[in-house]
Design a protein around this motif. Sequence first.
Motif, PDB file in Angstrom:
ATOM      1  N   SER A   8       0.836  -1.188   0.000  1.00 16.64           N
ATOM      2  CA  SER A   8       0.000   0.000   0.000  1.00 16.64           C
ATOM      3  C   SER A   8       0.877   1.246   0.000  1.00 16.64           C
ATOM      4  O   SER A   8       2.052   1.196   0.329  1.00 16.64           O
ATOM      5  CB  SER A   8      -0.913   0.003   1.228  1.00 16.64           C
ATOM      6  OG  SER A   8      -0.135  -0.023   2.389  1.00 16.64           O
ATOM      7  N   THR A 109       6.303   6.455   9.725  1.00 15.66           N
ATOM      8  CA  THR A 109       6.835   5.107   9.531  1.00 15.66           C
ATOM      9  C   THR A 109       7.750   4.686  10.670  1.00 15.66           C
ATOM     10  O   THR A 109       8.162   3.536  10.726  1.00 15.66           O
ATOM     11  CB  THR A 109       7.589   4.990   8.197  1.00 15.66           C
ATOM     12  OG1 THR A 109       8.610   5.981   8.153  1.00 15.66           O
ATOM     13  CG2 THR A 109       6.642   5.143   7.029  1.00 15.66           C
ATOM     14  N   LEU A 114       3.469   0.394  11.496  1.00 13.48           N
ATOM     15  CA  LEU A 114       3.241   0.933  10.162  1.00 13.48           C
ATOM     16  C   LEU A 114       4.352   0.639   9.169  1.00 13.48           C
ATOM     17  O   LEU A 114       4.108   0.618   7.969  1.00 13.48           O
ATOM     18  CB  LEU A 114       3.053   2.457  10.244  1.00 13.48           C
ATOM     19  CG  LEU A 114       1.838   2.927  11.012  1.00 13.48           C
ATOM     20  CD1 LEU A 114       1.837   4.428  11.087  1.00 13.48           C
ATOM     21  CD2 LEU A 114       0.569   2.418  10.383  1.00 13.48           C
ATOM     22  N   ARG A 117       3.760  -3.381   6.683  1.00 12.06           N
ATOM     23  CA  ARG A 117       2.312  -3.431   6.895  1.00 12.06           C
ATOM     24  C   ARG A 117       1.917  -4.807   7.389  1.00 12.06           C
ATOM     25  O   ARG A 117       1.969  -5.790   6.666  1.00 12.06           O
ATOM     26  CB  ARG A 117       1.578  -3.104   5.603  1.00 12.06           C
ATOM     27  CG  ARG A 117       0.090  -3.119   5.793  1.00 12.06           C
ATOM     28  CD  ARG A 117      -0.634  -2.715   4.561  1.00 12.06           C
ATOM     29  NE  ARG A 117      -2.034  -3.049   4.707  1.00 12.06           N
ATOM     30  CZ  ARG A 117      -2.949  -2.716   3.843  1.00 12.06           C
ATOM     31  NH1 ARG A 117      -2.625  -2.043   2.779  1.00 12.06           N
ATOM     32  NH2 ARG A 117      -4.201  -3.060   4.031  1.00 12.06           N
ATOM     33  N   TYR A 125      -5.288  -0.668   8.758  1.00 10.36           N
ATOM     34  CA  TYR A 125      -4.036   0.048   8.537  1.00 10.36           C
ATOM     35  C   TYR A 125      -4.269   1.556   8.592  1.00 10.36           C
ATOM     36  O   TYR A 125      -3.482   2.303   9.171  1.00 10.36           O
ATOM     37  CB  TYR A 125      -3.436  -0.357   7.198  1.00 10.36           C
ATOM     38  CG  TYR A 125      -2.089   0.270   6.921  1.00 10.36           C
ATOM     39  CD1 TYR A 125      -0.956  -0.151   7.604  1.00 10.36           C
ATOM     40  CD2 TYR A 125      -1.947   1.268   5.982  1.00 10.36           C
ATOM     41  CE1 TYR A 125       0.274   0.415   7.363  1.00 10.36           C
ATOM     42  CE2 TYR A 125      -0.719   1.842   5.728  1.00 10.36           C
ATOM     43  CZ  TYR A 125       0.388   1.411   6.422  1.00 10.36           C
ATOM     44  OH  TYR A 125       1.603   1.977   6.176  1.00 10.36           O
TER      45      TYR A 125
END
Length: 146
Positions: A8, A109, A114, A117, A125
């Motif tokens: 993603s 991040t 995160l 993932r 998420y």
Amino acid sequence: MDRGRPGSTMHVLSDANGLPLVVGVCAANVHDSLGLKPMVAHFHIGHELHGGHSQPKRLHAGTAYDLSGLRQWLCSRHIGVRIARMGIESSDRLGRRRWVIERTISWLTGYRRLSPRYERHPRNYLAFLGLAAALCCYKRLLKLTM
């Protein structure tokens, strides 16, 4: 665009200081420019004095957002466009203001949940991404008040 790319992509709309205002998630095989319109369209500040919604005045973005249709859409919403142009501005040298969003993404991040993932469903998420954005804002508030 790589159609077979798993994962993603995180979209973040931040203020000039790097505080995340709006976060979003889309599939990694979707072009980055498609994530910008929903984020800007749904962004508003509800505490405007005259009851209206406030729009961002200027938008800084990377070369992935350099599309003429996107530039026209932003100009029609009276948003100043500062998008790096393909083939003219290199991606290795970040602009004077583009480093702010890179720093914001690195803050987000930095949270263990995160970075890779772990969540299977995008809504989970996105919930963790929103929580991380709230924690970034809270930490900034603590730093300013102490």
